[in-house]
Design an enzyme around this catalytic site. Structure first.
Site, PDB file in Angstrom:
ATOM      1  N   ASP A  99      31.993  -9.038   2.958  1.00  0.00           N
ATOM      2  CA  ASP A  99      31.495  -9.796   4.108  1.00  0.00           C
ATOM      3  C   ASP A  99      31.198 -11.213   3.638  1.00  0.00           C
ATOM      4  O   ASP A  99      31.032 -11.454   2.438  1.00  0.00           O
ATOM      5  CB  ASP A  99      30.206  -9.142   4.661  1.00  0.00           C
ATOM      6  CG  ASP A  99      29.988  -9.427   6.132  1.00  0.00           C
ATOM      7  OD1 ASP A  99      29.749 -10.600   6.476  1.00  0.00           O
ATOM      8  OD2 ASP A  99      30.071  -8.494   6.951  1.00  0.00           O
ATOM      9  N   ASP A 146      35.665 -13.997   2.010  1.00  0.00           N
ATOM     10  CA  ASP A 146      36.123 -14.587   3.260  1.00  0.00           C
ATOM     11  C   ASP A 146      37.505 -13.991   3.515  1.00  0.00           C
ATOM     12  O   ASP A 146      38.447 -14.269   2.757  1.00  0.00           O
ATOM     13  CB  ASP A 146      36.179 -16.111   3.134  1.00  0.00           C
ATOM     14  CG  ASP A 146      36.620 -16.780   4.437  1.00  0.00           C
ATOM     15  OD1 ASP A 146      37.167 -16.078   5.327  1.00  0.00           O
ATOM     16  OD2 ASP A 146      36.440 -17.996   4.564  1.00  0.00           O
ATOM     17  N   VAL A 147      37.640 -13.204   4.567  1.00  0.00           N
ATOM     18  CA  VAL A 147      38.905 -12.486   4.804  1.00  0.00           C
ATOM     19  C   VAL A 147      40.070 -13.411   5.151  1.00  0.00           C
ATOM     20  O   VAL A 147      41.220 -12.976   5.171  1.00  0.00           O
ATOM     21  CB  VAL A 147      38.762 -11.407   5.911  1.00  0.00           C
ATOM     22  CG1 VAL A 147      37.892 -10.252   5.450  1.00  0.00           C
ATOM     23  CG2 VAL A 147      38.254 -12.008   7.221  1.00  0.00           C
ATOM     24  N   ASN A 197      38.077  -4.665   9.427  1.00  0.00           N
ATOM     25  CA  ASN A 197      37.081  -4.626  10.500  1.00  0.00           C
ATOM     26  C   ASN A 197      36.467  -5.996  10.816  1.00  0.00           C
ATOM     27  O   ASN A 197      36.054  -6.236  11.951  1.00  0.00           O
ATOM     28  CB  ASN A 197      35.968  -3.645  10.084  1.00  0.00           C
ATOM     29  CG  ASN A 197      34.718  -3.779  10.926  1.00  0.00           C
ATOM     30  OD1 ASN A 197      34.653  -3.302  12.058  1.00  0.00           O
ATOM     31  ND2 ASN A 197      33.698  -4.467  10.384  1.00  0.00           N
ATOM     32  N   TYR A 240      40.091 -14.307  21.778  1.00  0.00           N
ATOM     33  CA  TYR A 240      39.759 -12.939  21.376  1.00  0.00           C
ATOM     34  C   TYR A 240      40.889 -11.981  21.779  1.00  0.00           C
ATOM     35  O   TYR A 240      41.378 -11.191  20.979  1.00  0.00           O
ATOM     36  CB  TYR A 240      38.436 -12.506  22.014  1.00  0.00           C
ATOM     37  CG  TYR A 240      37.889 -11.226  21.415  1.00  0.00           C
ATOM     38  CD1 TYR A 240      37.347 -11.219  20.134  1.00  0.00           C
ATOM     39  CD2 TYR A 240      37.937 -10.018  22.116  1.00  0.00           C
ATOM     40  CE1 TYR A 240      36.853 -10.054  19.566  1.00  0.00           C
ATOM     41  CE2 TYR A 240      37.450  -8.850  21.556  1.00  0.00           C
ATOM     42  CZ  TYR A 240      36.906  -8.869  20.284  1.00  0.00           C
ATOM     43  OH  TYR A 240      36.427  -7.705  19.724  1.00  0.00           O
ATOM     44  N   THR A 294      26.446  -3.497  18.916  1.00  0.00           N
ATOM     45  CA  THR A 294      26.317  -4.086  17.580  1.00  0.00           C
ATOM     46  C   THR A 294      25.721  -5.489  17.746  1.00  0.00           C
ATOM     47  O   THR A 294      25.656  -6.013  18.869  1.00  0.00           O
ATOM     48  CB  THR A 294      27.692  -4.242  16.903  1.00  0.00           C
ATOM     49  OG1 THR A 294      28.412  -5.279  17.598  1.00  0.00           O
ATOM     50  CG2 THR A 294      28.490  -2.952  16.922  1.00  0.00           C
TER      51      THR A 294
HETATM   52  N1  LIG Z   1      31.017  -4.754  19.370  1.00  0.00           N
HETATM   53  C1  LIG Z   1      31.996  -4.525  20.237  1.00  0.00           C
HETATM   54  O1  LIG Z   1      31.738  -4.236  21.415  1.00  0.00           O
HETATM   55  C2  LIG Z   1      33.440  -4.572  19.800  1.00  0.00           C
HETATM   56  C3  LIG Z   1      34.409  -4.079  20.692  1.00  0.00           C
HETATM   57  C4  LIG Z   1      35.744  -4.060  20.308  1.00  0.00           C
HETATM   58  C5  LIG Z   1      36.114  -4.506  19.051  1.00  0.00           C
HETATM   59  N2  LIG Z   1      35.157  -4.998  18.204  1.00  0.00           N
HETATM   60  C6  LIG Z   1      35.621  -5.438  16.878  1.00  0.00           C
HETATM   61  O2  LIG Z   1      35.019  -4.629  15.885  1.00  0.00           O
HETATM   62  C7  LIG Z   1      34.870  -5.376  14.673  1.00  0.00           C
HETATM   63  C8  LIG Z   1      33.413  -5.307  14.215  1.00  0.00           C
HETATM   64  O3  LIG Z   1      32.620  -5.867  15.235  1.00  0.00           O
HETATM   65  P1  LIG Z   1      31.022  -5.744  15.298  1.00  0.00           P
HETATM   66  O4  LIG Z   1      30.690  -5.601  16.724  1.00  0.00           O
HETATM   67  O5  LIG Z   1      30.527  -4.775  14.303  1.00  0.00           O
HETATM   68  O6  LIG Z   1      30.655  -7.257  14.884  1.00  0.00           O
HETATM   69  P2  LIG Z   1      29.484  -7.881  14.005  1.00  0.00           P
HETATM   70  O7  LIG Z   1      29.453  -9.327  14.358  1.00  0.00           O
HETATM   71  O8  LIG Z   1      28.237  -7.102  14.155  1.00  0.00           O
HETATM   72  O9  LIG Z   1      30.051  -7.684  12.511  1.00  0.00           O
HETATM   73  C9  LIG Z   1      31.190  -8.383  12.072  1.00  0.00           C
HETATM   74  C10 LIG Z   1      31.032  -8.716  10.611  1.00  0.00           C
HETATM   75  O10 LIG Z   1      32.199  -9.463  10.198  1.00  0.00           O
HETATM   76  C11 LIG Z   1      31.774 -10.472   9.309  1.00  0.00           C
HETATM   77  N3  LIG Z   1      32.719 -11.584   9.249  1.00  0.00           N
HETATM   78  C12 LIG Z   1      32.985 -12.508  10.209  1.00  0.00           C
HETATM   79  N4  LIG Z   1      33.866 -13.401   9.744  1.00  0.00           N
HETATM   80  C13 LIG Z   1      34.182 -13.038   8.472  1.00  0.00           C
HETATM   81  C14 LIG Z   1      35.033 -13.582   7.467  1.00  0.00           C
HETATM   82  N5  LIG Z   1      35.752 -14.705   7.674  1.00  0.00           N
HETATM   83  N6  LIG Z   1      35.112 -12.944   6.280  1.00  0.00           N
HETATM   84  C15 LIG Z   1      34.390 -11.831   6.049  1.00  0.00           C
HETATM   85  N7  LIG Z   1      33.548 -11.274   6.959  1.00  0.00           N
HETATM   86  C16 LIG Z   1      33.440 -11.896   8.157  1.00  0.00           C
HETATM   87  C17 LIG Z   1      30.418 -10.910   9.881  1.00  0.00           C
HETATM   88  O11 LIG Z   1      29.646 -11.605   8.886  1.00  0.00           O
HETATM   89  C18 LIG Z   1      29.807  -9.593  10.312  1.00  0.00           C
HETATM   90  O12 LIG Z   1      29.005  -9.007   9.304  1.00  0.00           O
HETATM   91  C19 LIG Z   1      35.348  -6.787  14.996  1.00  0.00           C
HETATM   92  O13 LIG Z   1      36.693  -6.937  14.587  1.00  0.00           O
HETATM   93  C20 LIG Z   1      35.240  -6.861  16.510  1.00  0.00           C
HETATM   94  O14 LIG Z   1      36.117  -7.800  17.074  1.00  0.00           O
HETATM   95  C21 LIG Z   1      33.835  -5.044  18.557  1.00  0.00           C
END
Ligand SMILES: NC(=O)c1ccc[n+]([C@@H]2O[C@H](COP(=O)([O-])OP(=O)(O)OC[C@H]3O[C@@H](n4cnc5c(N)ncnc54)[C@H](O)[C@@H]3O)[C@@H](O)[C@H]2O)c1
Length: 244
Positions: free
Chosen positions: A37, A60-61, A87, A150, A185
């Protein structure tokens, strides 16, 4: 009987939200997990709770060099990698007429280019194990429209999943996408639209948002050998939302 015994996994965006839940689930199911992360503080705090089978690495991904480092360190710590969960991601709900090119390129880099970089980098490691499961986290916005930026990146994740699955099948590497609906989340609860989303959730057929652990159960299935005949497929977990 645990379901990921002796498997080595990398999970991105593992410091919080769904990524954190996947890390906890995988460790409980016997995997050795490297989670990454940008959020170093959250990652280190989680690492301290989980014991010797979980290791945090700041990454950083969007950076190819970071991927090389993470995979090399994972191999040194735990051996070649069996599972990759792409993720990490961000959301952006700005109307697209107000979005700058810089903002657009940022979400493409984080949500989409990262998946290309991660899959490309992980294949040599998975080849050493003779198998592999890559799980790309898309969204229901990879199936139906939502915010510009998105939605396009999440459609791209669904597309690259199918294309890569076809090219990697002969190596024993499976690639699938997961399409969550509304999951409780920090991405949702810390966003500007939280009240709107809570109201919206009442109209989902199952009448609520999901908890991250419910998504982890699906990701666990795809990571494990139980899903041995699934590749190039999309797995929706949305409380019935896209069935409407
Ligand atoms: N929460 C929802 O309702 C939802 C729905 C559909 C899909 N998603 C997808 O699920 C995944 C996880 O989402 P979440 O809700 O847990 O989000 P979140 O924001 O709680 O967690 C995402 C994590 O990714 C990390 N991150 C962001 N940019 C980064 C980078 N460049 N390098 C490394 N890490 C990085 C952030 O620091 C964070 O810890 C995401 O891909 C999101 O698009 C979420």
């Amino acid at each position: 009987m645990v379901r990921l015994q002796d498997k080595v996994a990398i999970i991105t965006g593992g410091a919080r939200g769904m990524g954190e839940a996947h890390v906890r689930k995988f460790v409980a199911e016997g995997a050795k997990v490297v989670f990454t992360d940008l959020n170093e503080e959250g990652g280190r705090a989680l690492e301290q709770q989980l014991g010797e089978n979980a290791k945090f690495i700041k990454q950083d991904v969007t950076k190819a060099a970071d991927w090389e480092t993470v995979i090399a360190e994972t191999e040194t710590l735990f051996g070649p990698v069996n599972i990759l969960v792409n993720n990490a991601g961000i959301s952006m709900s700005k109307p697209f007429l107000e979005m700058t090119e810089e903002e657009y390129r940022k979400i493409v880099d984080i949500n989409q280019v990262s998946v290309f970089l991660g899959m490309k980098a992980i294949v040599p490691s998975m080849q050493k194990t003779g198998n592999g499961s890559i799980i790309n986290i898309s969204s229901i916005n990879g199936l139906v429209g939502g915010a510009v930026g998105y939605t396009d990146t999440k459609f791209a994740v669904r597309g690259i999943t199918k294309a890569a699955a076809l090219q990697l099948a002969h190596l024993g590497i499976r690639v699938n996408s997961v399409h969550p609906g509304v999951i409780e989340t920090p991405m949702v609860t810390e966003g500007d639209a939280v009240e709107v989303i809570k109201e919206f959730a009442k109209h989902i057929p199952l009448r609520r948002m999901a908890q991250s652990e419910e998504v982890s159960n699906l990701v666990l299935f795809l990571a494990s050998d139980e899903s041995s005949y699934s590749t190039g497929s999309e797995f929706v977990i949305d409380g019935g939302l896209t069935a409407m």
